[in-house]
Design an enzyme around this catalytic site. Structure first.
Site, PDB file in Angstrom:
ATOM      1  N   HIS A   1       2.147   9.079   4.179  1.00 42.66           N
ATOM      2  CA  HIS A   1       1.274  10.149   4.674  1.00 42.66           C
ATOM      3  C   HIS A   1       1.972  10.973   5.752  1.00 42.66           C
ATOM      4  CE1 HIS A   1      -2.467   9.367   2.590  1.00 42.66           C
ATOM      5  NE2 HIS A   1      -2.432   8.074   2.906  1.00 42.66           N
TER       6      HIS A   1
ATOM      7  N   ASP B   1       0.847  -1.192   0.000  1.00 42.19           N
ATOM      8  CA  ASP B   1       0.000   0.000   0.000  1.00 42.19           C
ATOM      9  C   ASP B   1       0.888   1.249   0.000  1.00 42.19           C
ATOM     10  OD1 ASP B   1      -1.856   2.081   0.653  1.00 42.19           O
ATOM     11  OD2 ASP B   1      -3.172   0.583   1.530  1.00 42.19           O
TER      12      ASP B   1
ATOM     13  N   ASP C   1      -1.435  -0.437  -4.642  1.00 42.82           N
ATOM     14  CA  ASP C   1      -2.720   0.180  -4.991  1.00 42.82           C
ATOM     15  C   ASP C   1      -2.524   1.594  -5.519  1.00 42.82           C
ATOM     16  OD1 ASP C   1      -1.826   1.042  -2.523  1.00 42.82           O
ATOM     17  OD2 ASP C   1      -3.737   0.758  -1.479  1.00 42.82           O
ATOM     18  N   HIS C   2      -1.487   2.268  -5.037  1.00 41.55           N
ATOM     19  CA  HIS C   2      -1.159   3.635  -5.446  1.00 41.55           C
ATOM     20  C   HIS C   2       0.160   4.006  -4.791  1.00 41.55           C
ATOM     21  CE1 HIS C   2      -2.283   4.688  -1.378  1.00 41.55           C
ATOM     22  NE2 HIS C   2      -3.452   4.097  -1.569  1.00 41.55           N
TER      23      HIS C   2
ATOM     24  N   SER D   1      -7.484   4.014  -1.325  1.00 37.62           N
ATOM     25  CA  SER D   1      -7.332   2.574  -1.191  1.00 37.62           C
ATOM     26  C   SER D   1      -8.644   1.822  -1.391  1.00 37.62           C
ATOM     27  CB  SER D   1      -6.733   2.227   0.177  1.00 37.62           C
ATOM     28  OG  SER D   1      -5.395   2.653   0.256  1.00 37.62           O
TER      29      SER D   1
ATOM     30  N   HIS E   1      -1.870  10.657  -1.521  1.00 38.53           N
ATOM     31  CA  HIS E   1      -1.551   9.773  -2.635  1.00 38.53           C
ATOM     32  C   HIS E   1      -1.176  10.594  -3.863  1.00 38.53           C
ATOM     33  CE1 HIS E   1      -4.741   6.961  -0.639  1.00 38.53           C
ATOM     34  NE2 HIS E   1      -3.653   7.110   0.107  1.00 38.53           N
TER      35      HIS E   1
END
Length: 361
Positions: free
Chosen positions: A256, A38, A294-295, A79, A321
């Site tokens: 983050h 992730d 996912d990103h 997500s 993201h």
């Protein structure tokens, strides 16, 4: 003379056809393990390469590509939408879980595996109700409906669940005790790594944390690797094979937080887990392993460092993201299908094709 030439040509053609037919045909995998980092982009991968002083377990994968990550309503996904794309093959809006933008619930690759009598499992470094694992078991309009998502676990026949989030199952606003419900359905409960490793049942629910697990550096340790290997021990008892999703959840959180050190330790932990899974797949010979993300999170860049010292000097352009493509790696039977540039939804379709699933029912 002409007859001899014709006979020679016929014989030569026969030999060529025989040689072609004798070549081993690509074989379908019995098992598929999907590993999701992730928030993992290519720079995050390279940070682990540097931290490992010039080594990355993913180098063992001979097939690789890139996946587009945009979702239905935004260039930059979350997500929920990204997990939905990987799990179901459908792009959707941000925050949605395995539901199309017009509200139609979709079946995940995990549910198709159950339908085809395969064992299934999820191992994550987050709550079991968090967005990515939720996309494989639930259908919900909002990823933050954690208690509703927990209820969806009781609507599946998943064999192994390992991660955090016990409070969403036994300390609920509706006063339901889903732990008791899981026990009634034959799950052996485990609340620590020691209990998990000792578990002998064919259905195991390992809630190792009341909420999210901590960062690797803050005490989680090798939970992801050990939990994944334990899950394989259980799942491979099924003679029809298994599907398992493993998520290294907290690469995203370090992005983050714009925390360079935490990001690197989370990446190194994921790399070690990947190595252990590839060891299993190499020995097994019937397991397709797919590693992707996912990103990307944080707009991470490496501005300096030292390969010999394993030193990484990273910087971030965002606390959220980003819209970049993410890497895709594959190992094992069917791996050759995971090359080039693809949509993230294609990963579901390629997995379903590898398993020979009929995804129209």
């Amino acid at each position: 003379m002409r007859n001899r030439i014709q006979i020679f040509i016929l014989l030569l053609t026969g030999l060529i056809l025989a040689a072609c037919n004798s070549e081993p045909q690509p074989k379908s995998p019995k098992n598929i393990i999907l590993m999701i980092g992730d928030g993992m982009g290519t720079t995050e991968l390279y940070s682990a390469y540097i931290a490992n002083k010039g080594h990355l377990s993913l180098e063992r994968c001979k097939y690789s590509g890139f996946a587009m990550t945009y979702c239905s309503d935004a260039l930059i996904t979350d997500s929920g939408a990204a997990g939905t794309a990987l799990a179901t093959g459908y792009k959707t809006n941000r925050k949605m879980i395995a539901i199309t933008p017009d509200g139609l619930p979709q079946k995940s690759i995990l549910k198709y595996a159950e339908q085809n009598n395969k064992a299934t499992g999820l191992v994550v470094a987050c709550n079991m109700t968090h967005a990515t694992p939720a996309a494989f078991v639930a259908n919900n309009l909002a990823r933050y409906n954690y208690e509703e998502i927990a209820l969806d676990y009781l609507k599946t026949d998943i064999d192994v669940i390992i991660g955090g989030g016990l409070n969403h199952f036994n300390k609920r606003k509706d006063s339901l005790n889903l732990v008791d419900s899981l026990k009634l359905r034959g799950y052996q409960m485990a609340y620590s790594m020691d209990e998990l490793i000792a578990a002998e049942g064919n259905k195991v629910a390992g809630f190792l944390y009341n909420d999210h697990p901590p960062y690797y550096d803050d005490g989680r340790g090798e939970m992801l690797k050990k939990g994944s290997l334990k899950a394989i021990d259980i799942l491979q008892k099924n003679k029809n094979g298994f599907f398992m999703m493993i998520e290294a959840s907290q690469i995203d959180w370090a992005g983050h937080d714009n925390d360079n050190d935490k990001l690197i330790s989370e990446m190194v932990d994921f790399d070690r887990t990947i190595n252990a899974i590839l060891d299993f797949a190499e020995k097994d010979g019937e397991t397709l392993v797919i590693i992707t993300a996912d990103h990307e999170t944080g707009g991470y860049a490496i501005n300096d460092g030292n390969l010999q010292e394993g030193k990484v000097v990273g910087a971030f352009t965002s606390g959220d993201h980003t819209a970049v493509m993410v890497p895709v790696f594959a190992f094992g039977p069917g791996a050759e299908d995971f090359t080039g540039i693809m949509e993230n939804t294609d990963i579901f379709k390629k997995m379903a094709r590898a398993f020979n699933f009929n995804i129209n029912n």
